[in-house]
Write a protein that holds these residues in place. Structure first.
Motif, PDB file in Angstrom:
ATOM      1  N   LYS A  96       0.823  -1.114  -0.074  1.00 37.20           N
ATOM      2  CA  LYS A  96      -0.065  -0.002   0.081  1.00 37.20           C
ATOM      3  C   LYS A  96       0.920   1.116  -0.122  1.00 37.20           C
ATOM      4  O   LYS A  96       0.518   2.354  -0.833  1.00 37.20           O
ATOM      5  N   GLU A 141       1.720   1.556  -3.679  1.00 36.17           N
ATOM      6  CA  GLU A 141       0.700   1.879  -4.529  1.00 36.17           C
ATOM      7  C   GLU A 141       0.342   3.382  -4.268  1.00 36.17           C
ATOM      8  O   GLU A 141      -0.100   4.106  -5.239  1.00 36.17           O
ATOM      9  N   GLU A 142       0.295   3.866  -2.841  1.00 34.53           N
ATOM     10  CA  GLU A 142      -0.207   5.353  -2.785  1.00 34.53           C
ATOM     11  C   GLU A 142       1.026   6.208  -3.024  1.00 34.53           C
ATOM     12  O   GLU A 142       0.853   7.341  -2.680  1.00 34.53           O
ATOM     13  N   SER A 185      -7.190  -0.167   5.534  1.00 32.33           N
ATOM     14  CA  SER A 185      -6.311   0.483   4.737  1.00 32.33           C
ATOM     15  C   SER A 185      -6.048  -0.355   3.471  1.00 32.33           C
ATOM     16  O   SER A 185      -5.604   0.430   2.354  1.00 32.33           O
ATOM     17  N   GLU A 186      -6.480  -1.572   3.050  1.00 34.74           N
ATOM     18  CA  GLU A 186      -6.691  -2.043   1.693  1.00 34.74           C
ATOM     19  C   GLU A 186      -7.446  -1.106   0.790  1.00 34.74           C
ATOM     20  O   GLU A 186      -7.030  -1.237  -0.321  1.00 34.74           O
ATOM     21  N   ASN A 196      -7.823   2.343   1.570  1.00 35.35           N
ATOM     22  CA  ASN A 196      -7.367   3.752   1.963  1.00 35.35           C
ATOM     23  C   ASN A 196      -8.217   4.284   3.016  1.00 35.35           C
ATOM     24  O   ASN A 196      -8.479   5.406   3.110  1.00 35.35           O
ATOM     25  N   GLU A 197      -8.880   3.504   3.966  1.00 35.81           N
ATOM     26  CA  GLU A 197      -9.802   4.051   4.813  1.00 35.81           C
ATOM     27  C   GLU A 197      -9.470   3.321   6.198  1.00 35.81           C
ATOM     28  O   GLU A 197      -8.411   2.715   6.326  1.00 35.81           O
ATOM     29  N   GLU A 207      -1.074   8.296   6.574  1.00 31.54           N
ATOM     30  CA  GLU A 207      -2.127   9.199   6.251  1.00 31.54           C
ATOM     31  C   GLU A 207      -2.560   8.949   4.771  1.00 31.54           C
ATOM     32  O   GLU A 207      -3.594   9.297   4.112  1.00 31.54           O
ATOM     33  N   LYS A 208      -1.563   8.333   4.056  1.00 34.63           N
ATOM     34  CA  LYS A 208      -1.679   7.907   2.464  1.00 34.63           C
ATOM     35  C   LYS A 208      -2.904   6.645   2.527  1.00 34.63           C
ATOM     36  O   LYS A 208      -3.333   6.491   1.563  1.00 34.63           O
ATOM     37  N   ILE A 209      -2.829   5.930   3.720  1.00 34.89           N
ATOM     38  CA  ILE A 209      -3.727   4.761   3.602  1.00 34.89           C
ATOM     39  C   ILE A 209      -4.811   4.756   4.488  1.00 34.89           C
ATOM     40  O   ILE A 209      -5.445   3.705   4.533  1.00 34.89           O
ATOM     41  N   SER A 210      -5.120   5.864   5.410  1.00 40.51           N
ATOM     42  CA  SER A 210      -6.053   5.698   6.351  1.00 40.51           C
ATOM     43  C   SER A 210      -5.984   6.967   7.173  1.00 40.51           C
ATOM     44  O   SER A 210      -5.305   7.880   6.607  1.00 40.51           O
TER      45      SER A 210
END
Length: 273
Positions: A17, A20-21, A120-121, A123-124, A148-151
């Motif tokens: 993640k 990816e982000e 976070s899968e 992004n929440e 913060e990029k994923i949650s």
């Protein structure tokens, strides 16, 4: 460089993640795990990612070190790498039962404790983070910026972790269990709709209800009032739930917090030796 010791479910998810982000570039990451074959596919996907020879090699090269191994293995990992940790290094532990104080017995430097979320899968969800007093402000901001990029990130005290974990990291499991039982019960009273149809309607209703509450900043009671009109059908169901759910959830928290306490006691014992 950012190091990850351990490549299980959570460690692999975070690496993927973060890349990816665009929180991290593959060449900024170094990974170590006991089973090197696990990393073959990772290296094929991200050719520039760094694979450490062992944990000591990783500790020499990484400034930020994520400890993603199982809780009984944390002390052994710290003992293995402690001679390579200086004041500039920053340990980030994902082991919920291992206290910052216990880690400081081996590495009296910058230590953060993190509990990520499976959400976070997408992004929440909420990632919980606590830092000890030695963590530099720029390092706090850096670690929090990754998550913060994923949650959503919530910085709390370590004392608040046991309860906060129940309503963030554990909650997806609790809620899924609740709605699974809701769906199974509904199927007993339905003779025409297929299970996949019921699941699809229920999941979208759950999603939409959460979105309504979040985006309109509503209290749960506000939604109940909107749907459960006085003397109506929904009100009858709400009465049943209000009567029986409180003692159920009291027991859930009693059981999980007690289990958490017992696991912590075992973890504390490991650090006495």
């Amino acid at each position: 460089m950012v190091g990850f010791i351990g490549y299980g479910n959570m460690g692999s998810m975070l690496i993927r993640k973060f890349i990816e982000e665009k929180a991290l570039k593959p060449q900024e990451i170094i990974v170590s795990t006991r089973t090197k074959s696990k990393l073959q596919n990772l290296k094929e996907i991200y050719k520039d990612i760094n694979i450490a020879e062992d944990n000591k090699d990783l500790a020499k090269r990484a400034k930020y070190i994520f400890i993603c191994v199982k809780q009984p293995e944390v002390k052994g990992v710290l003992d293995e790498i402690k001679d390579f940790l200086d004041s500039d290094r920053h340990i980030i532990s994902l082991a919920g039962a291992i206290t910052i104080e216990n880690i400081e017995k081996i590495f009296p430097g910058q230590v953060s404790k993190v509990t990520p979320t499976v959400l976070s899968e997408i992004n929440e969800g909420v990632t919980l983070i606590a830092h000890n007093e030695k963590v530099k402000e720029e390092n706090k901001k850096y670690i929090e910026s990754l998550f913060e990029k994923i949650s959503k990130v919530k910085r709390i005290t370590e004392e608040d972790f046991p309860f906060a974990v129940e309503i963030t990291s554990c909650a997806p499991g609790f809620l899924s269990s609740i709605f699974n039982e809701f769906m199974k019960s509904s199927l007993k009273h339905n003779k025409t709709l297929r299970e996949d149809e019921v699941k699809d309607m229920l999941v979208y209703t759950i999603y939409s209800t959460a979105k309504l509450i979040y985006e309109r900043n509503l209290a749960f009671e506000d939604v109940i009032e909107k749907v459960a009109t006085k003397g109506g059908i929904t009100e009858e169901g709400v009465k049943v739930l209000e009567k029986h759910l409180t003692p159920i959830f009291d027991e859930v928290f009693e059981k999980t917090l007690e289990k958490r306490r017992m696991i912590k006691e075992k973890a504390d014992e490991l650090f006495k030796s």
